[in-house]
Every structure is written in structure tokens, then in C-alpha cells.
Design a protein around this motif. Structure first.
Motif, PDB file in Angstrom:
ATOM      1  N   HIS A  85       0.947  -1.294  -0.021  1.00  0.00           N
ATOM      2  CA  HIS A  85      -0.212   0.052  -0.008  1.00  0.00           C
ATOM      3  C   HIS A  85       0.752   1.136  -0.056  1.00  0.00           C
ATOM      4  O   HIS A  85       1.578   1.545   0.827  1.00  0.00           O
ATOM      5  N   ARG A  86       0.472   2.148  -1.149  1.00  0.00           N
ATOM      6  CA  ARG A  86       1.319   3.328  -1.153  1.00  0.00           C
ATOM      7  C   ARG A  86       0.809   4.521  -0.365  1.00  0.00           C
ATOM      8  O   ARG A  86      -0.230   4.844  -0.562  1.00  0.00           O
ATOM      9  N   THR A  87       1.534   4.697   0.830  1.00  0.00           N
ATOM     10  CA  THR A  87       0.964   6.022   1.533  1.00  0.00           C
ATOM     11  C   THR A  87       1.667   7.362   1.386  1.00  0.00           C
ATOM     12  O   THR A  87       1.004   8.482   1.588  1.00  0.00           O
ATOM     13  N   ASN A  88       2.735   7.389   0.619  1.00  0.00           N
ATOM     14  CA  ASN A  88       3.446   8.612   0.274  1.00  0.00           C
ATOM     15  C   ASN A  88       2.862   9.189  -0.987  1.00  0.00           C
ATOM     16  O   ASN A  88       3.297   8.436  -2.113  1.00  0.00           O
ATOM     17  N   ARG A  89       2.271  10.142  -0.960  1.00  0.00           N
ATOM     18  CA  ARG A  89       1.761  10.603  -2.451  1.00  0.00           C
ATOM     19  C   ARG A  89       2.271  12.162  -2.455  1.00  0.00           C
ATOM     20  O   ARG A  89       1.770  12.822  -3.355  1.00  0.00           O
ATOM     21  N   ASN A  90       3.339  12.457  -1.776  1.00  0.00           N
ATOM     22  CA  ASN A  90       3.961  13.685  -2.150  1.00  0.00           C
ATOM     23  C   ASN A  90       4.664  13.941  -3.408  1.00  0.00           C
ATOM     24  O   ASN A  90       5.480  12.828  -3.652  1.00  0.00           O
ATOM     25  N   PRO A  91       4.392  14.804  -4.278  1.00  0.00           N
ATOM     26  CA  PRO A  91       5.006  14.828  -5.516  1.00  0.00           C
ATOM     27  C   PRO A  91       6.534  15.240  -5.632  1.00  0.00           C
ATOM     28  O   PRO A  91       7.031  15.097  -6.448  1.00  0.00           O
ATOM     29  N   ARG A  92       7.052  15.550  -4.333  1.00  0.00           N
ATOM     30  CA  ARG A  92       8.451  15.580  -4.085  1.00  0.00           C
ATOM     31  C   ARG A  92       9.087  14.765  -3.907  1.00  0.00           C
ATOM     32  O   ARG A  92      10.406  14.815  -3.726  1.00  0.00           O
ATOM     33  N   SER A  93       8.451  13.687  -3.525  1.00  0.00           N
ATOM     34  CA  SER A  93       9.318  12.188  -2.953  1.00  0.00           C
ATOM     35  C   SER A  93       9.529  11.399  -4.353  1.00  0.00           C
ATOM     36  O   SER A  93       8.888  11.149  -5.374  1.00  0.00           O
ATOM     37  N   THR A  94      11.112  11.275  -4.496  1.00  0.00           N
ATOM     38  CA  THR A  94      11.485  10.616  -5.507  1.00  0.00           C
ATOM     39  C   THR A  94      12.314   9.230  -4.925  1.00  0.00           C
ATOM     40  O   THR A  94      12.236   9.048  -3.953  1.00  0.00           O
ATOM     41  N   VAL A  95      12.607   8.233  -5.930  1.00  0.00           N
ATOM     42  CA  VAL A  95      13.290   7.171  -5.646  1.00  0.00           C
ATOM     43  C   VAL A  95      14.582   7.535  -5.132  1.00  0.00           C
ATOM     44  O   VAL A  95      15.030   6.969  -3.959  1.00  0.00           O
ATOM     45  N   GLY A  96      15.080   8.748  -5.565  1.00  0.00           N
ATOM     46  CA  GLY A  96      16.338   9.197  -4.882  1.00  0.00           C
ATOM     47  C   GLY A  96      16.366   9.582  -3.419  1.00  0.00           C
ATOM     48  O   GLY A  96      17.194   9.417  -2.539  1.00  0.00           O
ATOM     49  N   THR A  97      15.197  10.325  -3.079  1.00  0.00           N
ATOM     50  CA  THR A  97      14.939  10.850  -1.509  1.00  0.00           C
ATOM     51  C   THR A  97      14.408   9.959  -0.786  1.00  0.00           C
ATOM     52  O   THR A  97      15.009   9.501   0.500  1.00  0.00           O
ATOM     53  N   VAL A  98      13.764   8.781  -1.257  1.00  0.00           N
ATOM     54  CA  VAL A  98      13.373   7.768  -0.167  1.00  0.00           C
ATOM     55  C   VAL A  98      14.306   6.843   0.104  1.00  0.00           C
ATOM     56  O   VAL A  98      14.155   6.201   1.115  1.00  0.00           O
ATOM     57  N   ALA A 149      22.738  22.041   0.855  1.00  0.00           N
ATOM     58  CA  ALA A 149      21.281  22.624   0.600  1.00  0.00           C
ATOM     59  C   ALA A 149      21.180  22.962  -0.868  1.00  0.00           C
ATOM     60  O   ALA A 149      19.960  22.962  -1.147  1.00  0.00           O
ATOM     61  N   ALA A 150      22.047  23.686  -1.272  1.00  0.00           N
ATOM     62  CA  ALA A 150      21.954  24.308  -2.813  1.00  0.00           C
ATOM     63  C   ALA A 150      21.974  23.156  -3.841  1.00  0.00           C
ATOM     64  O   ALA A 150      21.328  23.466  -4.893  1.00  0.00           O
ATOM     65  N   PHE A 151      22.072  21.921  -3.369  1.00  0.00           N
ATOM     66  CA  PHE A 151      21.743  20.689  -4.472  1.00  0.00           C
ATOM     67  C   PHE A 151      20.625  19.960  -4.176  1.00  0.00           C
ATOM     68  O   PHE A 151      20.509  18.981  -4.912  1.00  0.00           O
ATOM     69  N   SER A 152      19.707  20.712  -3.356  1.00  0.00           N
ATOM     70  CA  SER A 152      18.269  20.103  -3.360  1.00  0.00           C
ATOM     71  C   SER A 152      17.241  20.712  -3.821  1.00  0.00           C
ATOM     72  O   SER A 152      17.318  22.239  -3.614  1.00  0.00           O
ATOM     73  N   PHE A 153      16.292  20.046  -4.450  1.00  0.00           N
ATOM     74  CA  PHE A 153      15.416  20.649  -4.995  1.00  0.00           C
ATOM     75  C   PHE A 153      13.958  20.918  -4.004  1.00  0.00           C
ATOM     76  O   PHE A 153      13.121  21.513  -4.390  1.00  0.00           O
ATOM     77  N   ASN A 154      14.262  20.615  -2.919  1.00  0.00           N
ATOM     78  CA  ASN A 154      13.141  20.770  -1.669  1.00  0.00           C
ATOM     79  C   ASN A 154      13.712  21.969  -0.972  1.00  0.00           C
ATOM     80  O   ASN A 154      12.970  21.920   0.219  1.00  0.00           O
ATOM     81  N   THR A 155      14.634  22.796  -1.329  1.00  0.00           N
ATOM     82  CA  THR A 155      14.926  23.781  -0.420  1.00  0.00           C
ATOM     83  C   THR A 155      14.982  25.120  -1.236  1.00  0.00           C
ATOM     84  O   THR A 155      15.411  25.036  -2.473  1.00  0.00           O
ATOM     85  N   PRO A 156      14.798  26.429  -0.759  1.00  0.00           N
ATOM     86  CA  PRO A 156      14.626  27.501  -1.436  1.00  0.00           C
ATOM     87  C   PRO A 156      15.949  27.702  -2.030  1.00  0.00           C
ATOM     88  O   PRO A 156      15.910  28.233  -3.073  1.00  0.00           O
ATOM     89  N   SER A 157      17.152  27.503  -1.390  1.00  0.00           N
ATOM     90  CA  SER A 157      18.377  27.794  -2.016  1.00  0.00           C
ATOM     91  C   SER A 157      18.700  26.933  -3.094  1.00  0.00           C
ATOM     92  O   SER A 157      19.713  27.112  -3.751  1.00  0.00           O
ATOM     93  N   GLY A 158      18.163  25.573  -3.452  1.00  0.00           N
ATOM     94  CA  GLY A 158      18.505  24.830  -4.597  1.00  0.00           C
ATOM     95  C   GLY A 158      17.385  24.812  -5.603  1.00  0.00           C
ATOM     96  O   GLY A 158      17.646  24.372  -6.694  1.00  0.00           O
ATOM     97  N   ALA A 159      16.060  25.015  -5.162  1.00  0.00           N
ATOM     98  CA  ALA A 159      15.216  24.763  -5.954  1.00  0.00           C
ATOM     99  C   ALA A 159      14.944  25.786  -7.160  1.00  0.00           C
ATOM    100  O   ALA A 159      15.344  26.955  -7.031  1.00  0.00           O
ATOM    101  N   CYS A 160      14.728  25.377  -8.212  1.00  0.00           N
ATOM    102  CA  CYS A 160      14.216  26.208  -9.371  1.00  0.00           C
ATOM    103  C   CYS A 160      13.142  27.088  -8.984  1.00  0.00           C
ATOM    104  O   CYS A 160      12.367  26.802  -8.817  1.00  0.00           O
ATOM    105  N   PRO A 161      13.469  28.507  -9.289  1.00  0.00           N
ATOM    106  CA  PRO A 161      12.524  29.326  -8.818  1.00  0.00           C
ATOM    107  C   PRO A 161      11.214  29.370  -9.622  1.00  0.00           C
ATOM    108  O   PRO A 161      10.176  29.654  -9.235  1.00  0.00           O
ATOM    109  N   SER A 162      11.227  28.823 -10.936  1.00  0.00           N
ATOM    110  CA  SER A 162      10.202  29.026 -11.856  1.00  0.00           C
ATOM    111  C   SER A 162       9.046  27.753 -11.452  1.00  0.00           C
ATOM    112  O   SER A 162       7.931  27.885 -11.526  1.00  0.00           O
TER     113      SER A 162
END
Length: 813
Positions: A85-98, A149-162
Motif C-alpha cells: 500500500h502506497r502511503t506517500n503521495r508527495n510529488p516531491r518524493s522520488t526514488v532518490g529521496t526515499v 542544501a544548494a543541491f536540493s530541489f526541496n529547499t529555496p536555496s536549491g530549487a528552480c524558482p520557476s
């Protein structure tokens, strides 16, 4: 005692006073027919009692978790359940992060990343000290250090602003909203109906008059000027339109032309209703134009280590990641950096475990929501192995689901490694090859529902084969094989020409009509891309991901039956999904006892106020706040789980209340409705697809992927589609015992013999061997796949030396 989990007098669900000893620190398989009580034994009994005893041992009240109906369970260990059963439905969750692989990569790129000077584009070598600013060796420009943190797409310092690090942006499909060759009166705005069209056209004409623009209801949109289109699209108060009339204030009233703008209004309603507006279908996810789907800011997404950027590594397969890690290890072999060597080694071990469970074809940027139940479970299993925990009871629910036989050995090795660490691994499984590898097998049966719930065999597979009562042992001993019909088809085909969706490499494949066709291949080879992303989405006039599809005119309908969850609503159950409950409510409302009490069909609904329990609102359970832990559902103290009020429960049919009916299993209730033809046909259909063991009131959220798919199949079959139908099924044997696969095979055969075509994406070798035609994809997964390895009858595939599937087919032919 120390080496056994001792269960005495288990009566949970359909278990019949079961007593048994489960050996600890071994690889134990629980098998048996679907619905026989395997999950009850492993998950409802062992897992729940482990949780309850753990809470009590920590001084917390175990009352919130209902004690299973069992006399005693001794010798339990802390447990970890790894289910589908898949409980994590966060669009930011990837194979790399989990899996934490992305965390390791961020550290590597922070320490050893080469970046370009923002001023002169000269390559700046990796920093000696990650905390200090670095200077360009050519122009001496100072650059701030790049943090982890600059290499994380889940932080303001790393995420693409668009796109805020999502890699995609939501946009409106303008081509679907506007027909530019039509006027407003002719329906240029596709979702405006007559009265709405007249209303908005009048406002737009008033706005045209206000600004001196030539906006008329009978003027085609492709004749509009830029200002007129901006007014229609964005409205009078938008900056986009205001630039045309910088000195003119917008109209204040609708009668003077105050128009919101078609697109502006769509966005407002979409946001107000959290993406559930009436026009939600016109919104599409598109790749972010700024980062091209790479999620990171420009500065960090261009940093390289051994000539690769972080986004490029994440987009390639885990197999490719493994090769790159080897390149980095060799490049920095002489470097005196113990931290780097440790990080690279640990990452390499993680990657190898994921490859070992047959998931090397996945990419790190793959959204975890899109993983199948089997993929998610094996990914978690690979991660667990790195925890180093000992003395744990691991409970797994069919980890081979969706796994090619080629990768089964690797999965078994992982599970045995967990045992070697001093853990107990208990697996619910049907795969004969996994059963053969088990240290101990528990066979539950002899059938489903009330006809099951007994231990009919125990021991190794060889011992099971010599126990006449063992359903699994008997089946495997006699090696019964499905008998294929070897249908030639009707001579017509549907052919996909040069498909290039996802990893498909200009694939051309033909599906013979009026046959049972199996699409096979290792995990990630392109099976689902070909069948569900190309064929299932096609119409005679529209297709994507390929050059052309011919032959679609030969079928009247395409029905896709996949393993996607049916609903996330707790109120949706088997009876409501199949429309059984509507018939049942009418039946109860027509009874004399119901009429005496003034009860209607609505009174027998747990989804509407009236007859349902007011305390739990018809759910039979209420949530208990566990403070720091997640909420726990416990039996409603008012209705005691019966969902309805007393006067509703006073009405009975054949001795059963409406609440009793919801607790009945499908096959048990068949005999009650001999005179109700519609109800009986639906119930029989559910039994035919192998779901007779389910309860009427079982929430669809609790169904496995295979069960959900077979329930969808039953609903589609109940519709009696006319003409030639093409059925596309995604691993329909998932969760079925070998003896149950026979029943499903017979049903699929009936569909074909009735003049339809059935295409199954499948890993079960027995079903593949009995198919009329096979399309084998591969040879590997991900970038190593995407080609047709072989096509033909099962015998032809078995003789193809380059086919992994063929190697496993021979014994079944």
C-alpha cells in the motif's frame, strides 16, 4: 520457546482456532489460496499484536489497538511490515529521496563539484574548504560556496524558482479551450454552453466598445488583434491587457465590459477548489521551461563531477549510477579523503542492493507515487537491509509482485541476508520458486473465506508435497499446467509503428486480434509503456508516442484495467463500487419490517444521514488521537462497529441485518439471492475473477493492486460491452495462488472466445506459456530495454536464445 513464535487459539477473521509455531531467525513463507487467511495470520494477527505489545512495554496504553482474537502469542519480536500500500503521495518524493541516495550525491557534488565562473565561464576546480568562498582562477571573481542544501530541489536555496523544484508546471491547454477558427457564437470557447456563451459574449462586446476594439460575437478568433485576444484570455484588469491601454482605467461594472478573462477565471477557480474545478481537465502538467525538468537552480544544475551533472545522473538508470560511482572511485582513488571514500562506498552498497532486487532500471528522479506496489515494497526492502537491525520480525506481502523470474533469486538473497543478521522474515507469497527457497512453509487453506482459515500443511516444500491436505503441496507435486487453446486469431491485427515513448526505441509490434496475447519482459523493459502509454491512449484519429497505429478500426472499444488504486475514500467498498449495495438497500427497504418503521432505501445507506450511526457517521470506527503517533481507528462506542441505528438493524433479510450483509463474504452470500438475478450475476462474476473471498463491506483502500484490478475487470464485464472489445490488463495474476490462476485463465479465455481480444502484461510464466501469442520486450530494463526481443507463439519465445523470458518458459511447454 526462544526460537519460536507460539500462536495459540487464533480466531481472527476466518481463522478457525488456529495454533502453530513459527520458527524464528528463518525465511518463512505463508502461502495458500486467495482469501484463505494468510494476511489475517501475518498482518492482522502478528503485526497488530506486535504493535500492541510494543506500546504496552513502553508504558503506553495498548487499549487503542484492539487485541486480536487469539488466546495467546508468545515469543514476538519488534516487527516491521513492508506491504504494497502506497502511503506517500508527495510529488516531491522520488526514488532518490526515499532511498537516501540523493542525499549522498548532494554531499559528493558539494565536495567534488566543478563549476563554471559566472563571469568568464572558466571551469573552477572543487573547493578545498567547502565553507570558504572560492575565486575564479582566470578573472578572480568571488563565488559563494555551494552548500549541500544548494543541491536540493526541496529547499529555496536549491530549487528552480520557476517550478519550485518540481520540474513541472501546471498550465492550461489553450488548444483545448479555444477553437481559433470559430467565433464566440459558434463555440470558440469550448466549455461555454448556450446561456453562458450569450452572457459572456455580451460582456466582451461591451468591453470592446469601451476600449474601441472590434470584438463581435460573429468574428472568428483568428481575426482578433493581439489586444482583443489579450482581453479575451486575461481580462480587463490584467497587466497583459493593460499594457495596450496604459492610460485607460478598466470598466467598473459588467454592463460596461468588466470581463475577468477566460484563462484568468479558469486559474482562479482551479486554485480555489484545489485543482478540482469544473475545467480541471483543461489543465496539463508541462516540463518547466526554465530548468527543463531538472528541478535545480541554474548554478547548481551545471556543476559536474567526472563530467556528469547531478540532474543527468538522476535522469539515468540506477545501473548507470553504479557505473558512474565506479568512475568517481577510480578518479579519486589516490585522494586522501576518508569521508569521500566512505560516502562513495556506502552509496555503492545501497545501489547494489536496489539492483539486486531487480530495480536497476529505475531512475532516481522517478516520482515515488508512480511506483507499483511491488516496486515500492522491494525498494523499501533494499533500504531496510542497510539498517543493520537484528532481532526484528519482517512481514512482507508478496514482494515478487511485478518481478520477472530472472530477478527472483536476487530478491530471495536479500531476504535471506536479513535472516542471517538475526531477523525473522515472514513472507506472504504464491511464487513456487520463492516457496522452494523457504526454510519453512505454512500452507493456509483449504479454500477461501469460511472454507479456509486452517493450517493444512507445514514444513519445507518437499515435506508439503507429501502432506495430502496441503493445497499448495498437492498442486506443485502434480505439476498441473494451464492448457492453452492455441487460437490462430481472426487474421486481423493492431500494429503500433515506431513507438518511442519513454525508453521504447522505434518499436513496431503487432497484436493479433481475437487472441490472448502476453506482453512479457524484465521489469522496466517497456511493456507498460507499449501497452498502457501508447496503445491504451490511442483512438483511430489520435495517437501519441509512436509514428502510427493501424488496425484500430477493427475494435469497437478499448478497456484498460490496471492496478491503479480505485479510490482513496474510506467509505468506498466492494459493494458500493460494484453497485451491489444499491440493489441491497432497495431489497431491505421493500421488506414489511422496513415499511412498518417508515424506512426507505436511503435509511439503509451508511453514506447519508438518517439511518446511519450519528457518532461514527456510518464508518463503524472513530479516530483516536495518539498525540505524537498517527491516529488509530477504533470501534465506534455507540454502534459497536455496526454502522447503523437500532431501528435499521431491527430489519432482517434471511436472518441477516444490513450490517451483517456487509460482513459477509461474496461467495457466502450467493445462496441468499437465488431469486435476485441481477445480484446473483454480479456476485458470480466476482467469484469468477477470484474475489469471492472478499467481504461486501471491505474498503477498496485495503485492496492490493491485483485485487483492485480484478474488481475493475468484474465491473467492466458487468457492463456487457457490445462488439469487439480490446481488454488491456496489467499483471492480472498478481496476488493469486496457482490454483486460482486457473479460474482467471478460464475467464480470459471466455472473453476471447466471445469474439474479443485480451492483452496482458504479465510475469507469471504459467500464464505466458498458455497464451496464444507473446511479445517479449527487453533485453534489459531502462536504457538497456525498449526493444522487441521476440514475438510468436510461446514455443517460439522459448527457442529464442536472447530472451530472458524464453529461458523460463521451456519447463512449462
Amino acid at each position: 520457546m526462544k526460537d519460536m513464535i507460539r500462536i495459540r487459539g487464533a480466531r481472527e477473521n476466518n481463522l478457525k482456532n488456529v495454533s502453530l509455531d513459527v520458527p524464528k531467525h528463518q525465511f518463512v513463507v505463508v502461502t495458500g489460496p486467495s482469501g484463505s487467511g494468510k494476511s489475517t495470520l501475518a498482518l492482522d494477527l502478528l503485526q497488530r499484536e506486535c504493535q500492541r505489545q510494543y506500546m504496552e512495554s513502553n508504558g503506553e496504553s495498548g487499549e487503542s489497538l484492539e487485541k486480536p482474537d487469539v488466546d495467546s502469542i508468545d515469543g514476538l519480536s519488534p516487527s516491521i511490515a513492508v506491504n504494497q500500500h502506497r502511503t506517500n503521495r508527495n510529488p516531491r518524493s522520488t526514488v532518490g529521496t526515499v532511498t537516501d541516495m540523493y542525499t549522498y550525491l548532494r554531499l559528493i557534488f558539494q565536495k567534488k563539484g566543478e563549476r563554471r565562473c559566472l563571469n568568464c565561464q572558466t571551469l573552477i576546480p572543487p573547493p578545498v574548504d567547502e565553507q570558504e568562498a572560492i575565486h575564479c582562477p582566470a578573472c578572480a571573481r568571488v563565488h559563494e560556496p555551494l552548500t549541500k542544501a544548494a543541491f536540493s530541489f526541496n529547499t529555496p536555496s536549491g530549487a528552480c524558482p520557476s517550478c519550485s523544484g518540481l520540474g513541472t508546471v501546471t498550465d492550461i491547454n489553450k488548444d483545448a479551450v479555444f477553437q481559433m477558427d470559430k467565433s464566440l457564437e459558434e463555440g470558440a470557447v469550448t466549455f461555454w454552453y448556450d446561456s453562458v456563451r450569450q452572457y459572456y459574449t455580451a460582456i466582451l462586446e461591451a468591453a470592446g466598445g469601451y476600449y474601441g476594439l472590434d470584438i463581435r460575437g460573429n468574428k472568428a478568433l483568428n481575426a482578433y488583434s493581439e489586444a482583443e485576444l489579450d482581453l479575451l484570455f486575461y481580462g480587463v484588469e490584467s497587466d497583459t491587457f493593460a499594457r495596450h491601454f496604459p492610460h485607460t482605467k478598466p470598466p467598473k461594472t459588467v454592463s460596461k465590459g468588466k470581463f475577468e478573462g477566460v484563462l484568468t477565471g479558469m486559474w482562479r477557480r482551479y486554485q480555489e477548489k484545489n485543482g478540482q474545478s469544473g475545467e480541471a481537465a483543461y489543465f496539463i502538467l508541462q516540463e518547466c521551461r526554465s530548468c527543463k525538468g531538472e528541478r535545480l537552480k541554474k548554478e547548481t544544475r551545471e556543476v559536474t563531477v567526472c563530467s556528469r551533472t547531478l540532474p543527468s545522473i538522476c535522469k539515468s538508470s540506477i545501473h548507470d549510477l553504479h557505473q558512474w560511482i565506479g568512475d568517481v572511485q577510480r578518479f579519486y582513488k589516490q585522494a586522501d579523503d576518508s569521508l569521500l571514500h566512505t560516502v562513495l562506498h556506502d552509496l555503492s552498497v545501497k545501489v547494489e542492493r536496489v539492483i539486486r532486487v531487480g530495480l536497476g532500471y529505475l531512475s532516481l528522479d522517478r516520482n515515488s507515487v508512480t511506483l507499483s506496489g511491488g516496486e515500492a515494497q522491494r525498494l523499501r526492502l533494499a533500504s531496510i537491509l542497510g539498517s543493520g537491525l537484528t532481532g526484528v520480525l519482517y512481514l512482507l506481502d508478496e514482494p515478487t509482485a511485478g518481478l520477472h523470474p530472472k530477478d527472483t533469486d536476487g530478491l530471495v538473497d536479500i531476504m535471506k541476508q536479513l535472516c542471517n543478521l538475526g531477523n525473522t522474515v515472514l513472507v506472504i507469497e504464491h511464487d513456487p520458486r520463492v516457496i522452494a527457497e523457504a526454510d519453512h512453509v505454512i500452507d493456509v487453506g483449504p479454500a477461501a473465506g469460511r472454507f479456509g482459515g486452517e493450517i493444512v500443511g507445514q514444513g519445507t516444500l518437499v515435506e508439503l508435497m507429501n502432506q495430502p491436505a496441503s493445497i499448495t503441496g498437492t498442486y506443485l507435486k502434480h505439476e498441473r499446467r494451464l492448457q492453452g487453446a492455441k487460437r490462430p486469431g481472426n487474421g486481423k491485427t493492431i500494429t503500433i509503428h515506431k513507438a518511442n515513448k519513454h525508453n521504447l526505441k522505434d518499436v513496431t509490434a503487432s497484436f493479433p486480434l481475437q487472441t490472448l496475447t502476453a506482453v512479457t519482459g524484465v521489469s522496466g523493459s517497456g511493456k507498460s509503456s507499449l501497452v498502457f502509454d501508447v496503445l491504451a491512449e490511442a483512438t483511430p484519429s489520435h495517437f501519441e508516442g509512436c509514428q502510427h497505429i493501424s488496425g484500430l478500426e477493427h475494435v469497437d472499444a478499448i478497456i484498460r484495467v490496471d492496478q491503479a488504486p480505485l479510490s482513496r475514500m474510506q467509505r468506498s467498498n466492494v459493494a458500493t463500487y460494484m453497485d451491489l449495495f444499491a440493489y441491497l438497500r432497495k431489497l431491505f427497504a421493500a421488506l414489511p419490517a422496513a415499511k412498518e418503521r417508515g424506512l426507505s432505501a436511503k435509511s439503509f445507506s451508511f453514506n447519508t444521514p438518517g439511518g446511519r450511526c450519528d457518532r461514527c457517521e456510518g464508518l463503524g470506527q472513530v479516530a483516536v488521537d495518539m498525540h505524537f503517533l498517527s491516529h488509530v481507528q477504533v470501534e465506534c462506542p455507540v454502534c459497536h462497529g455496526k454502522r447503523f441505528k437500532e431501528d435499521v438493524l431491527a430489519v432482517t433479510f434471511s436472518g441477516y441485518t444490513i450490517a451483517d450483509m456487509l460482513n459477509l463474504r461474496i461467495e457466502e452470500s450467493l445462496a441468499l439471492f437465488d431469486s435476485q438475478k441481477k445480484l446473483t450475476s454480479l456476485l458470480q462474476l466476482l467469484c469468477e475473477v477470484g474475489l469471492g473471498y472478499l467481504q461486501w463491506g471491505q474498503p477498496v483502500t485495503t485492496l492490493s493492486g491485483g485485487e483492485a484490478q480484478r474488481l475493475k475487470l468484474a465491473k467492466e464485464l458487468a457492463r456487457h460491452t457490445a462488439g469487439h472489445t480490446l481488454y488491456l490488463l496489467d499483471e492480472p495474476t498478481t496476488g493469486l495462488h496457482p490454483s486460482d490462476i486457473e479460474n482467471l485463465f478460464v475467464l480470459l479465455g471466455k472473453l476471447v472466445d466471445a469474439g474479443n481480444t485480451v492483452v496482458v502484461v504479465e510475469h507469471t510464466t504459467e500464464l505466458i506459456a498458455a497464451s496464444d501469442w507473446v511479445i517479449d520486450m527487453g533485453p534489459g530494463g531502462g536504457d538497456a530495454g525498449g526493444k522487441v526481443v521476440a514475438t510468436g507463439k510461446p514455443q517460439d519465445i522459448a527457442e529464442e536464445k536472447g530472451s530472458f523470458t524464453g529461458a523460463f518458459l521451456a519447463p512449462y511447454l
